[in-house]
Write a protein that holds these residues in place. Structure first.
Motif, mmCIF file in Angstrom:
data_model
loop_
_atom_site.group_PDB
_atom_site.id
_atom_site.type_symbol
_atom_site.label_atom_id
_atom_site.label_comp_id
_atom_site.label_asym_id
_atom_site.label_seq_id
_atom_site.Cartn_x
_atom_site.Cartn_y
_atom_site.Cartn_z
ATOM 1 N N SER A 39 52.751 76.174 90.035
ATOM 2 C CA SER A 39 52.962 77.387 88.985
ATOM 3 C C SER A 39 51.700 78.299 89.072
ATOM 4 C CB SER A 39 53.147 76.852 87.802
ATOM 5 O OG SER A 39 53.403 77.743 86.616
ATOM 6 N N SER A 42 51.710 80.462 92.271
ATOM 7 C CA SER A 42 52.587 81.201 92.238
ATOM 8 C C SER A 42 52.588 82.513 91.532
ATOM 9 C CB SER A 42 53.854 80.818 91.803
ATOM 10 O OG SER A 42 54.129 80.506 90.479
ATOM 11 N N GLY A 47 54.605 81.376 83.541
ATOM 12 C CA GLY A 47 55.235 80.174 83.946
ATOM 13 C C GLY A 47 54.133 79.035 83.874
ATOM 14 N N VAL A 48 52.807 79.242 83.962
ATOM 15 C CA VAL A 48 51.912 78.458 83.805
ATOM 16 C C VAL A 48 51.760 77.628 82.562
ATOM 17 C CG1 VAL A 48 49.250 77.705 83.776
ATOM 18 C CG2 VAL A 48 50.280 79.349 85.451
ATOM 19 N N THR A 51 55.029 75.537 82.371
ATOM 20 C CA THR A 51 54.787 74.114 83.233
ATOM 21 C C THR A 51 53.727 73.157 82.566
ATOM 22 O OG1 THR A 51 55.299 75.371 84.986
ATOM 23 C CG2 THR A 51 54.001 73.335 85.598
#
Length: 103
Positions: A39, A42, A47-48, A51
């Motif tokens: 994550s 990317s 998103g981190v 995640t």
């Protein structure tokens, strides 16, 4: 021939629950770290954080959940085995003495 005529439900549940919790930690810990790294690489916005939140859940709550549910199902399975073993006599098994091998 020996027969297994009784399984202590609580003991079976505790052992199975602890094994399930331990296995889930071994599997989910590296998986959650891998997901966080992927994550972060990317570069997706937010998103981190998602995640990381899932990773935190995987490392803390999932082993507890797996341990408790496995305890309950092992308890039920041992109880049911004991009911069946009363009617059938249980599982028959044979043991043998190991021979020492000189190397």
């Amino acid at each position: 021939m020996k027969r297994l005529s009784y399984i202590a439900p609580h003991k079976a549940g505790v052992v199975c629950g602890m094994v399930a919790a331990g296995v889930s930690v071994v599997i989910l810990f590296p998986l959650s770290i891998l997901m966080a790294v992927i994550s972060a690489i990317s570069g997706a916005d937010g998103g981190v954080a998602v995640t990381f939140g899932f990773s935190l859940f995987s490392i803390t709550l999932a082993p507890l959940f797996y341990g408790i549910t496995t305890y309950i199902f092992a308890l039920i399975a041992a109880w049911m085995y004991n009911l069946v073993a009363q009617k059938t006599g249980g599982i028959a098994y044979r043991t043998e003495q190991e021979q020492e091998q000189n190397v």
